[in-house]
Design a protein around this motif. Structure first.
Motif, PDB file in Angstrom:
ATOM      1  N   ARG A 142      -1.694  10.190  23.988  1.00 29.77           N
ATOM      2  CA  ARG A 142      -1.310   9.423  25.182  1.00 29.77           C
ATOM      3  C   ARG A 142      -2.503   8.638  25.719  1.00 29.77           C
ATOM      4  O   ARG A 142      -3.559   9.226  25.953  1.00 29.77           O
ATOM      5  CB  ARG A 142      -0.823  10.423  26.238  1.00 29.77           C
ATOM      6  N   ILE A 143      -2.334   7.325  25.883  1.00 22.02           N
ATOM      7  CA  ILE A 143      -3.374   6.491  26.515  1.00 22.02           C
ATOM      8  C   ILE A 143      -2.715   5.756  27.681  1.00 22.02           C
ATOM      9  O   ILE A 143      -1.705   5.063  27.497  1.00 22.02           O
ATOM     10  CB  ILE A 143      -3.996   5.479  25.535  1.00 22.02           C
ATOM     11  N   THR A 144      -3.283   5.925  28.861  1.00 22.93           N
ATOM     12  CA  THR A 144      -2.664   5.355  30.060  1.00 22.93           C
ATOM     13  C   THR A 144      -3.700   4.558  30.858  1.00 22.93           C
ATOM     14  O   THR A 144      -4.900   4.667  30.605  1.00 22.93           O
ATOM     15  CB  THR A 144      -2.094   6.477  30.952  1.00 22.93           C
ATOM     16  N   ARG A 170       1.352   4.496  28.812  1.00 21.66           N
ATOM     17  CA  ARG A 170       1.887   4.472  30.183  1.00 21.66           C
ATOM     18  C   ARG A 170       1.030   3.604  31.090  1.00 21.66           C
ATOM     19  O   ARG A 170      -0.197   3.596  30.966  1.00 21.66           O
ATOM     20  CB  ARG A 170       1.928   5.896  30.748  1.00 21.66           C
ATOM     21  N   LEU A 171       1.696   2.905  32.034  1.00 20.73           N
ATOM     22  CA  LEU A 171       0.966   2.157  33.061  1.00 20.73           C
ATOM     23  C   LEU A 171       1.305   2.726  34.436  1.00 20.73           C
ATOM     24  O   LEU A 171       2.469   3.006  34.732  1.00 20.73           O
ATOM     25  CB  LEU A 171       1.323   0.672  33.000  1.00 20.73           C
ATOM     26  N   ARG A 200      10.097  -4.298  35.005  1.00 21.31           N
ATOM     27  CA  ARG A 200      11.102  -4.373  33.929  1.00 21.31           C
ATOM     28  C   ARG A 200      10.463  -4.772  32.594  1.00 21.31           C
ATOM     29  O   ARG A 200      10.855  -4.284  31.538  1.00 21.31           O
ATOM     30  CB  ARG A 200      12.181  -5.397  34.308  1.00 21.31           C
ATOM     31  N   MET A 201       9.455  -5.658  32.663  1.00 19.40           N
ATOM     32  CA  MET A 201       8.768  -6.061  31.422  1.00 19.40           C
ATOM     33  C   MET A 201       8.085  -4.864  30.767  1.00 19.40           C
ATOM     34  O   MET A 201       8.137  -4.689  29.549  1.00 19.40           O
ATOM     35  CB  MET A 201       7.699  -7.124  31.735  1.00 19.40           C
ATOM     36  N   VAL A 202       7.427  -4.047  31.597  1.00 16.04           N
ATOM     37  CA  VAL A 202       6.716  -2.876  31.052  1.00 16.04           C
ATOM     38  C   VAL A 202       7.696  -1.961  30.332  1.00 16.04           C
ATOM     39  O   VAL A 202       7.471  -1.517  29.201  1.00 16.04           O
ATOM     40  CB  VAL A 202       5.978  -2.115  32.185  1.00 16.04           C
ATOM     41  N   ARG A 203       8.828  -1.729  30.978  1.00 14.20           N
ATOM     42  CA  ARG A 203       9.826  -0.836  30.371  1.00 14.20           C
ATOM     43  C   ARG A 203      10.412  -1.447  29.102  1.00 14.20           C
ATOM     44  O   ARG A 203      10.610  -0.766  28.102  1.00 14.20           O
ATOM     45  CB  ARG A 203      10.935  -0.537  31.376  1.00 14.20           C
TER      46      ARG A 203
END
Ligand code: SF4
Length: 383
Positions: A142-144, A170-171, A200-203
């Motif tokens: 995981r890299i956030t 994740r952001l 919405r773009m991230v998702r």
């Protein structure tokens, strides 16, 4: 390797959920730094770090990992856990390596990219860093990172997908509010519409999304609109996580000056709970996980999956609302003094008695005002 001389640069912040992550600083401070309520990087200049500099540091961390493993082999310790970190600590292992040892002891599979808005880096550079982390630490799952909605809108969906494929999992985005007049007043640099588009773009790109809401941000004047419009924006984004934070007006912020001038009236804790209830009640049609994992939140146990846990979290709020004014004061004091971890603790007679003794003592010194003073003083010592 001169292990005593190893230096890994660290930024000052990370989300509570990244407590067990390796921190890699890819930029310094905040490229925006104008939010009126935010003390985090005030007075600190934003700086990019070069890809080469960051890669060199990742390489050094890798060497440190090898050094640590060799030291543990010398000690013939089976496995790697907190006990081995203690052994290293007792052997005067350098501080900078202990952090990495501690990361390894927690699985060594999570990385957090610092500071406030890593997506401000150009996409190719960030992809190179993500791939380099994965290559050097194959166990990392995981890299956030933190990111701003406005910065995300400068990228296109293909760039976000590329970052996702390179390992960005994740952001964490500071939504703060979904109410436009409040976003403008706080100089957040984004509108509700912009927050929705960016989220919405991230998702859509396949990156997990964590949105942070700041309770109390609207003060007395905008509390209801803040709660209702924020819920409406969250309903449109449907983030993976909704994380609750509570405003604390810090001295080195423009909001503090505004408060001193009487142009901003801080919301009392009971009104914040009312605001929180309106927010949560208005969340609808989403599958987000709610988290209240910050020490400044009065009800830290408000956690659950929407929609199924909505009733459960509202019932916790209503349990608090049902307390008498004296009981509420007792709970707030006990929570801020770290005697209560949750509302359940309030109902344990020995803990209640312990807090009640302090409350009565403070009341005898200066009434309810003295208790409130003490609560503020306890809170101001917290991040
Ligand atoms: S973008 Fe985030 S870190 Fe930067 S000033 Fe605003 S709240 Fe603070």
């Amino acid at each position: 390797m001169e292990k005593e001389n190893l230096f890994f640069e660290q930024g000052p912040y990370r989300p509570p959920s990244e407590a067990y992550s390796l921190l890699i600083r890819v930029t310094r401070n905040c490229p925006w730094n104008r939010c009126e309520f935010c003390p985090a990087y005030k007075g600190s200049k934003f700086q990019f770090r070069t890809v080469e500099e960051i890669k060199r540091e990742i390489q050094l961390i890798k060497e440190a990992v090898e050094e640590i493993r060799a030291t543990i082999d010398d000690q013939r310790e089976a496995g790697f856990n907190e006990k081995t970190v203690n052994i290293l600590s007792n052997n005067y292992f350098p501080e900078n390596l202990l952090g990495i040892a501690s990361w390894l002891s927690r699985g060594g599979d999570r990385v957090f990219l610092q500071d406030a808005d890593s997506l401000v880096m150009d996409t190719d550079g960030l992809v190179e860093i993500l791939r380099f982390i994965k290559k050097n630490f194959p166990k990392v799952k995981r890299i956030t990172s933190y990111a701003r909605s406005r910065t995300i809108l400068r990228k296109d969906i293909k760039e976000l997908e590329l970052l996702c494929r390179a390992g960005l999992s994740r952001l964490h985005i500071g939504l703060e509010s979904g109410y436009d007049p409040l976003l403008k007043m706080m100089k957040k640099g984004i509108t509700a519409k912009g927050h929705i588009e960016a989220g919405r773009m991230v998702r859509e790109a396949g990156i997990s999304l964590s949105e942070y809401v700041l309770l109390g941000l609207g003060g007395e004047e905008m509390s209801r609109e803040h709660a209702e419009k924020t819920a409406s924006v969250l309903n449109k984004i449907d983030p993976d996580y909704i994380r609750i934070r509570t405003l604390m007006v810090r001295k080195n912020t423009p909001l503090y000056s505004r408060m001193e001038e009487g142009a901003f009236n801080v919301l009392g804790e009971d009104s914040i709970i009312e605001e929180e209830r309106i927010l949560l009640e208005n969340l609808d049609g989403i599958g987000s996980h709610l988290v209240s994992d910050h020490i400044r939140n009065l009800l830290g146990e408000l956690e659950g999956d929407f929609p199924e846990d909505k009733k459960k979290v509202l019932a916790i709020i209503d349990r608090y609302r049902g307390l008498s004014p004296d009981e509420k004061l007792n709970f707030r004091l006990g929570r801020r003094a770290h005697i209560y971890q949750s509302l359940d603790n309030f109902f344990l007679p020995h803990l209640f008695g312990q807090v009640e003794k302090i409350r009565r003592h403070l009341i005898s010194q200066g009434g309810v005002e003295r208790v409130e003073e003490e609560i503020i003083s306890l809170m101001s010592g917290v991040g």
